[in-house]
Design a protein around this motif. Sequence first.
Motif, PDB file in Angstrom:
ATOM      1  N   MET A 194       0.822  -1.204   0.000  1.00  0.00           N
ATOM      2  CA  MET A 194       0.000   0.000   0.000  1.00  0.00           C
ATOM      3  C   MET A 194       0.857   1.255   0.000  1.00  0.00           C
ATOM      4  O   MET A 194       0.564   2.232  -0.701  1.00  0.00           O
ATOM      5  CB  MET A 194      -0.935   0.006   1.213  1.00  0.00           C
ATOM      6  N   THR A 396      -6.672   3.953   4.284  1.00  0.00           N
ATOM      7  CA  THR A 396      -6.480   2.517   4.047  1.00  0.00           C
ATOM      8  C   THR A 396      -5.111   2.071   4.544  1.00  0.00           C
ATOM      9  O   THR A 396      -4.977   1.016   5.181  1.00  0.00           O
ATOM     10  CB  THR A 396      -6.614   2.198   2.543  1.00  0.00           C
ATOM     11  N   ILE A 397      -4.091   2.881   4.270  1.00  0.00           N
ATOM     12  CA  ILE A 397      -2.737   2.568   4.736  1.00  0.00           C
ATOM     13  C   ILE A 397      -2.689   2.554   6.260  1.00  0.00           C
ATOM     14  O   ILE A 397      -2.097   1.662   6.872  1.00  0.00           O
ATOM     15  CB  ILE A 397      -1.727   3.573   4.166  1.00  0.00           C
ATOM     16  N   GLN A 400      -4.193  -0.632   7.547  1.00  0.00           N
ATOM     17  CA  GLN A 400      -3.278  -1.756   7.398  1.00  0.00           C
ATOM     18  C   GLN A 400      -2.149  -1.686   8.430  1.00  0.00           C
ATOM     19  O   GLN A 400      -1.718  -2.717   8.962  1.00  0.00           O
ATOM     20  CB  GLN A 400      -2.689  -1.792   5.979  1.00  0.00           C
TER      21      GLN A 400
END
Length: 420
Positions: A194, A396-397, A400
Amino acid sequence: MSKNKKLVPKRRFKAFQNADAWEQRELGDLAEIVRGASPRPIQNPKWFNQNSEIGWLRISDVTEQNGRIHFLEQRISEAGQGKTRVLHSSHLLLSIAATVGKPVINYVPTGVHDGFLIFLNPKFDLEFMFQWLEMFRPQWQKYGQPGSQVNLNSDLVKNQKIFIPSLGEQKEISSFFTNLDQTIAFQQRKFEKMKSMKLAYLSEMFPAEGERKPKRRFPGFTDDWEQRELLSTIKSIVDFRGRTPKKLGMDWSDSGYLALSALNVKNGYIDFNEDVHYGNQELYDKWMSGKELYKGQVLFTTEAPMGNVVQVPDDKGYILSQRTIAFNINKDLLTDSFLYVLLGSLKVFKDLSALSSGGTAKGVSQKSLEQLKVCIPKDIDEQSKISEFFINLDQTIAFQQQKLEKLQNIKKAYLNEMFI
């Protein structure tokens, strides 16, 4: 009975709950512990040959492969092999230089640098001892002076006491942690993928040096971007570097308004657990009057470290502290969210690094910021599209990363509970 309780871990597999207590041994009783060897002078090219089948294990390989060595780029020559210890099968090692106390399992034929200890003829399961050494790693610090590097040697390691179970229980524990490590490694790869994806998008969605259009754009936008001095898009910079509460005759409090600094302003988020200082209402009113931070405002760390960027997460009120500045933008030319993405782009960071001063700890001054030129879309709608895309990607990163950190913390907890 109480003695046996001390000799079993807090958490044990069901099949071994009524098994014998773990046995105390010294590491030197469980393996022949010897130091690796390095040809000297190490810079001499005759020691290395890229056509050799024998690799050369360096400290940097341990960091890059997180202690599990499956590939070695550098190869050692036949002459070099005569000056080192060559391993042809899987072995457990322990780093005693640079990454002191880091355990290593080497799976490939290699010559071993003298910055490692090798466990020869082991009387234990390799994976079990690898995990035990990982758990024990912080304890090696007791062999170093405060503020100095730990100095490990083979005698210290040989004399270290360990509680160890039967080989069958060792293998059960090994299997558990092998599976957990594989899950962590998988999540690490997702996280790194990512981050790499974001770097690729940053390089394509911002114009390259000397250009006015990016390679990748949202539909409907075709105009050239405009090059401007950064400060021409900004009304003012809120900067409190060098000021402390004591200069106002006051001090930090136990609660109130969090002080934002270069230690807790991270890339994309504020760490509410690091460098935690609060200002009370009186300090906030004196310090921030007329300069209150608003939700979405961009913060930027100027040094130690330089270049972390985040937007103020809410309207609760914060105190701006050391080595961190905030931007009041010209909203006719720029959006806060686009400035956040822009300051995190590759080209801007590279340009800021070139303008920065200092040695290892780079810093950027307001004078340096005045020299910074940026390329921005004239169309506010295009800015909004770009910033929305990257903010969603950052979320999103971050998700994660949180999953990875949670798995890493779970492993730490299990290491503490499944070993003595």
